[in-house]
Design a protein around this motif. Sequence first.
Motif, PDB file in Angstrom:
ATOM      1  N   LYS A  47       0.791  -1.232   0.000  1.00 29.78           N
ATOM      2  CA  LYS A  47       0.000   0.000   0.000  1.00 29.78           C
ATOM      3  C   LYS A  47       0.824   1.283   0.000  1.00 29.78           C
ATOM      4  O   LYS A  47       0.368   2.298  -0.507  1.00 29.78           O
ATOM      5  CB  LYS A  47      -0.979   0.016   1.165  1.00 29.78           C
ATOM      6  N   ASP A  48       2.018   1.262   0.549  1.00 25.25           N
ATOM      7  CA  ASP A  48       2.797   2.494   0.606  1.00 25.25           C
ATOM      8  C   ASP A  48       3.328   2.850  -0.778  1.00 25.25           C
ATOM      9  O   ASP A  48       4.036   2.062  -1.408  1.00 25.25           O
ATOM     10  CB  ASP A  48       3.938   2.365   1.611  1.00 25.25           C
ATOM     11  N   PHE A  49       2.996   4.052  -1.222  1.00 23.86           N
ATOM     12  CA  PHE A  49       3.355   4.503  -2.564  1.00 23.86           C
ATOM     13  C   PHE A  49       4.868   4.561  -2.755  1.00 23.86           C
ATOM     14  O   PHE A  49       5.355   4.513  -3.869  1.00 23.86           O
ATOM     15  CB  PHE A  49       2.714   5.870  -2.822  1.00 23.86           C
ATOM     16  N   ASP A  50       5.596   4.623  -1.650  1.00 24.63           N
ATOM     17  CA  ASP A  50       7.063   4.711  -1.742  1.00 24.63           C
ATOM     18  C   ASP A  50       7.764   3.365  -1.545  1.00 24.63           C
ATOM     19  O   ASP A  50       8.965   3.324  -1.301  1.00 24.63           O
ATOM     20  CB  ASP A  50       7.600   5.727  -0.743  1.00 24.63           C
ATOM     21  N   SER A  51       7.028   2.260  -1.680  1.00 26.15           N
ATOM     22  CA  SER A  51       7.631   0.962  -1.360  1.00 26.15           C
ATOM     23  C   SER A  51       7.724  -0.026  -2.521  1.00 26.15           C
ATOM     24  O   SER A  51       8.014  -1.195  -2.294  1.00 26.15           O
ATOM     25  CB  SER A  51       6.849   0.307  -0.219  1.00 26.15           C
ATOM     26  N   LEU A  52       7.513   0.405  -3.747  1.00 28.77           N
ATOM     27  CA  LEU A  52       7.510  -0.541  -4.861  1.00 28.77           C
ATOM     28  C   LEU A  52       8.835  -1.295  -4.975  1.00 28.77           C
ATOM     29  O   LEU A  52       8.860  -2.486  -5.295  1.00 28.77           O
ATOM     30  CB  LEU A  52       7.179   0.166  -6.176  1.00 28.77           C
ATOM     31  N   HIS A  53       9.932  -0.646  -4.675  1.00 33.28           N
ATOM     32  CA  HIS A  53      11.249  -1.297  -4.748  1.00 33.28           C
ATOM     33  C   HIS A  53      11.384  -2.449  -3.751  1.00 33.28           C
ATOM     34  O   HIS A  53      12.219  -3.317  -3.934  1.00 33.28           O
ATOM     35  CB  HIS A  53      12.369  -0.277  -4.513  1.00 33.28           C
ATOM     36  N   LYS A  54      10.548  -2.475  -2.742  1.00 31.52           N
ATOM     37  CA  LYS A  54      10.619  -3.528  -1.727  1.00 31.52           C
ATOM     38  C   LYS A  54      10.027  -4.851  -2.213  1.00 31.52           C
ATOM     39  O   LYS A  54      10.355  -5.901  -1.677  1.00 31.52           O
ATOM     40  CB  LYS A  54       9.912  -3.089  -0.445  1.00 31.52           C
ATOM     41  N   TRP A  55       9.143  -4.790  -3.210  1.00 32.95           N
ATOM     42  CA  TRP A  55       8.524  -6.034  -3.656  1.00 32.95           C
ATOM     43  C   TRP A  55       8.581  -6.262  -5.162  1.00 32.95           C
ATOM     44  O   TRP A  55       8.207  -7.333  -5.631  1.00 32.95           O
ATOM     45  CB  TRP A  55       7.088  -6.156  -3.146  1.00 32.95           C
ATOM     46  N   HIS A  56       9.053  -5.298  -5.933  1.00 35.11           N
ATOM     47  CA  HIS A  56       9.161  -5.517  -7.380  1.00 35.11           C
ATOM     48  C   HIS A  56      10.629  -5.655  -7.775  1.00 35.11           C
ATOM     49  O   HIS A  56      11.419  -4.742  -7.557  1.00 35.11           O
ATOM     50  CB  HIS A  56       8.523  -4.382  -8.167  1.00 35.11           C
ATOM     51  N   PRO A  57      11.012  -6.781  -8.380  1.00 37.86           N
ATOM     52  CA  PRO A  57      12.424  -7.032  -8.683  1.00 37.86           C
ATOM     53  C   PRO A  57      13.035  -6.105  -9.740  1.00 37.86           C
ATOM     54  O   PRO A  57      14.260  -5.979  -9.808  1.00 37.86           O
ATOM     55  CB  PRO A  57      12.429  -8.484  -9.168  1.00 37.86           C
ATOM     56  N   ALA A  58      12.241  -5.437 -10.556  1.00 39.04           N
ATOM     57  CA  ALA A  58      12.786  -4.552 -11.593  1.00 39.04           C
ATOM     58  C   ALA A  58      13.085  -3.149 -11.077  1.00 39.04           C
ATOM     59  O   ALA A  58      13.717  -2.360 -11.763  1.00 39.04           O
ATOM     60  CB  ALA A  58      11.814  -4.460 -12.765  1.00 39.04           C
ATOM     61  N   ILE A  59      12.639  -2.855  -9.849  1.00 32.93           N
ATOM     62  CA  ILE A  59      12.808  -1.513  -9.293  1.00 32.93           C
ATOM     63  C   ILE A  59      13.995  -1.499  -8.331  1.00 32.93           C
ATOM     64  O   ILE A  59      14.006  -2.218  -7.338  1.00 32.93           O
ATOM     65  CB  ILE A  59      11.531  -1.046  -8.557  1.00 32.93           C
ATOM     66  N   GLU A  60      14.960  -0.676  -8.661  1.00 38.61           N
ATOM     67  CA  GLU A  60      16.161  -0.522  -7.825  1.00 38.61           C
ATOM     68  C   GLU A  60      15.873   0.341  -6.599  1.00 38.61           C
ATOM     69  O   GLU A  60      16.312   0.036  -5.498  1.00 38.61           O
ATOM     70  CB  GLU A  60      17.265   0.122  -8.666  1.00 38.61           C
ATOM     71  N   ALA A  61      15.146   1.453  -6.796  1.00 38.99           N
ATOM     72  CA  ALA A  61      14.872   2.384  -5.698  1.00 38.99           C
ATOM     73  C   ALA A  61      13.602   3.170  -5.985  1.00 38.99           C
ATOM     74  O   ALA A  61      13.204   3.335  -7.146  1.00 38.99           O
ATOM     75  CB  ALA A  61      16.044   3.344  -5.528  1.00 38.99           C
ATOM     76  N   THR A  62      12.986   3.649  -4.923  1.00 37.98           N
ATOM     77  CA  THR A  62      11.824   4.522  -5.017  1.00 37.98           C
ATOM     78  C   THR A  62      12.109   5.762  -4.185  1.00 37.98           C
ATOM     79  O   THR A  62      12.435   5.652  -3.006  1.00 37.98           O
ATOM     80  CB  THR A  62      10.552   3.839  -4.471  1.00 37.98           C
ATOM     81  N   GLU A  63      11.985   6.925  -4.786  1.00 34.53           N
ATOM     82  CA  GLU A  63      12.124   8.193  -4.068  1.00 34.53           C
ATOM     83  C   GLU A  63      10.769   8.874  -4.150  1.00 34.53           C
ATOM     84  O   GLU A  63      10.284   9.167  -5.249  1.00 34.53           O
ATOM     85  CB  GLU A  63      13.203   9.048  -4.726  1.00 34.53           C
ATOM     86  N   ALA A  64      10.127   9.106  -2.992  1.00 34.09           N
ATOM     87  CA  ALA A  64       8.756   9.605  -2.999  1.00 34.09           C
ATOM     88  C   ALA A  64       8.563  10.767  -2.041  1.00 34.09           C
ATOM     89  O   ALA A  64       9.309  10.916  -1.066  1.00 34.09           O
ATOM     90  CB  ALA A  64       7.806   8.467  -2.638  1.00 34.09           C
ATOM     91  N   THR A  65       7.542  11.557  -2.336  1.00 37.03           N
ATOM     92  CA  THR A  65       7.108  12.622  -1.436  1.00 37.03           C
ATOM     93  C   THR A  65       5.592  12.570  -1.355  1.00 37.03           C
ATOM     94  O   THR A  65       4.916  12.225  -2.322  1.00 37.03           O
ATOM     95  CB  THR A  65       7.523  14.017  -1.951  1.00 37.03           C
ATOM     96  N   GLY A  66       5.049  12.881  -0.190  1.00 39.52           N
ATOM     97  CA  GLY A  66       3.597  12.980  -0.045  1.00 39.52           C
ATOM     98  C   GLY A  66       2.914  11.771   0.530  1.00 39.52           C
ATOM     99  O   GLY A  66       1.692  11.764   0.654  1.00 39.52           O
ATOM    100  N   GLY A  67       3.648  10.726   0.878  1.00 44.16           N
ATOM    101  CA  GLY A  67       3.033   9.542   1.487  1.00 44.16           C
ATOM    102  C   GLY A  67       2.001   8.907   0.579  1.00 44.16           C
ATOM    103  O   GLY A  67       2.244   8.700  -0.606  1.00 44.16           O
TER     104      GLY A  67
END
Length: 188
Positions: A47-67
Amino acid sequence: MNALFKSLLTGLLLLPAVVFAHGASRLQVEETILINASPETVWAAIKDFDSLHKWHPAIEATEATGGNEKGATRVLTLKGGATINETLKKFDDASMTYMYQIDEISVVDQIEYEGHSFDVPAVPVSKYKSWVTVEAEGDRTKVTWLAKFFRAYTGKHHEPESLNDDTAITAISEFYKSGLQNLKSSVE
């Protein structure tokens, strides 16, 4: 009667020109997976918009603002360094669903086709919107990831293969499948 026939015939002859004049068609990909965990457990993982890198193998990092607030933004860095800028458009914690759109995709190549140069984005789509939904399905949880978009080439002529409908659909489908499979493995 003769005038009606002529009008009908003229309309039928013009139909192909009208059909092809509008450009690319809107495309859609929907992938689902069943996970042996509660909806609350699965929702907590994604659910956290800034957490895609935690569960998607193609994403190296997520930098987010605004929750998880409407208007939140994130920059996804793909393995290899390409980036995707996205905006959260809707978030409903109670219904376990959110919707976002891609605002910008970095260019990874440039091709020549029929005498013209075209940028090739990291993900070959445009006007992309996506919905993620988590819901109970019996004693398991169903995650649905739906996208509506256009191919990267939005012109009205023949498109280069790397920017056509099939390439766009395949890219999104494979991206969704790998992410959902990895989510299932990590939650179960």
